[in-house]
Design a protein around this motif. Sequence first.
Motif, PDB file in Angstrom:
ATOM      1  N   MET A  91      -2.195   6.854   7.374  1.00  0.00           N
ATOM      2  CA  MET A  91      -1.725   8.236   7.324  1.00  0.00           C
ATOM      3  C   MET A  91      -2.676   9.042   6.446  1.00  0.00           C
ATOM      4  O   MET A  91      -2.994   8.634   5.328  1.00  0.00           O
ATOM      5  N   LEU A  93      -2.926  12.442   4.458  1.00  0.00           N
ATOM      6  CA  LEU A  93      -2.006  13.442   3.915  1.00  0.00           C
ATOM      7  C   LEU A  93      -2.791  14.627   3.386  1.00  0.00           C
ATOM      8  O   LEU A  93      -3.502  14.536   2.378  1.00  0.00           O
ATOM      9  N   THR A 117       3.648   9.440   0.056  1.00  0.00           N
ATOM     10  CA  THR A 117       2.686   8.338   0.036  1.00  0.00           C
ATOM     11  C   THR A 117       3.408   6.997  -0.053  1.00  0.00           C
ATOM     12  O   THR A 117       3.098   6.054   0.697  1.00  0.00           O
ATOM     13  N   ALA A 120       5.188   6.091   3.257  1.00  0.00           N
ATOM     14  CA  ALA A 120       4.251   5.616   4.276  1.00  0.00           C
ATOM     15  C   ALA A 120       3.799   4.196   3.963  1.00  0.00           C
ATOM     16  O   ALA A 120       3.706   3.343   4.858  1.00  0.00           O
ATOM     17  N   GLN A 121       3.494   3.932   2.702  1.00  0.00           N
ATOM     18  CA  GLN A 121       3.073   2.591   2.308  1.00  0.00           C
ATOM     19  C   GLN A 121       4.183   1.571   2.548  1.00  0.00           C
ATOM     20  O   GLN A 121       3.924   0.456   3.011  1.00  0.00           O
ATOM     21  N   LYS A 126      -1.538   2.537   5.426  1.00  0.00           N
ATOM     22  CA  LYS A 126      -2.459   2.885   4.357  1.00  0.00           C
ATOM     23  C   LYS A 126      -2.537   4.411   4.314  1.00  0.00           C
ATOM     24  O   LYS A 126      -2.448   5.063   5.360  1.00  0.00           O
ATOM     25  N   VAL A 127      -2.694   4.965   3.125  1.00  0.00           N
ATOM     26  CA  VAL A 127      -2.651   6.422   2.972  1.00  0.00           C
ATOM     27  C   VAL A 127      -3.947   6.924   2.356  1.00  0.00           C
ATOM     28  O   VAL A 127      -4.486   6.331   1.421  1.00  0.00           O
ATOM     29  N   LEU A 129      -5.363  10.526   0.737  1.00  0.00           N
ATOM     30  CA  LEU A 129      -4.988  11.853   0.258  1.00  0.00           C
ATOM     31  C   LEU A 129      -6.202  12.779   0.293  1.00  0.00           C
ATOM     32  O   LEU A 129      -7.283  12.408  -0.169  1.00  0.00           O
ATOM     33  N   ALA A 159      -3.487   4.966  -3.651  1.00  0.00           N
ATOM     34  CA  ALA A 159      -4.081   5.542  -2.448  1.00  0.00           C
ATOM     35  C   ALA A 159      -5.414   6.202  -2.786  1.00  0.00           C
ATOM     36  O   ALA A 159      -5.530   6.892  -3.808  1.00  0.00           O
TER      37      ALA A 159
END
Length: 207
Positions: A91, A93, A117, A120-121, A126-127, A129, A159
Amino acid sequence: MSATLAGAAGLLGAGASFAQAAPQTILIMGDSLSAEYGLKRGEGWVALLQKRLAEQKIDARVVNASISGETTSGGRSRMDALLKLNKPDVMVLELGANDALRGLAIKDSEANLTAMTKAAQAAGAKVLLLGMQVPPNYGMDYLNRFSRMFTGTGSATGAPVVPFFLKGVADAPDPIKMFQADRIHPVAAAHPQMLDNVWPQLRKLLK
């Protein structure tokens, strides 16, 4: 091994290969910077990302859930449904700029980013930013605290962070040429640079 067992093993092997071949899903959670505001379809950095993935033979689909005007609180309210629907592997963000435009409290914005975050984790994604900066007229104290909002979220969640999504655009030698008439939204010519800012970190998160 009997014919029956051999057949079963073959089916299991085929199933494993099929699972490995399934495309990765990249979910983009952003605002107008990612929603192609003021651009023709296909000119924004998210559309360019899908093309780059194909060019580099990376089997991944991009789901763009970005909405113009979106804030961190709006993204947080949509997060659970989007995670369940899309089951992303990664993802991206890209939220927070509209919080600053509306003068929202930085501590609340950071709490929203951190919550998104972590959600999603927890769902297996995996995120990445994407950090933003505000103009100097906001004052240096606000400018610094706003920038630290993204690195703070990254530190709290592990992240990775792209420090400034609009690097090479907002700080270009002649930045006026890089923006539409509203001086907020980048023109199409700026979006390849925006993708280049994201790509090095994003590539590390892809299988």
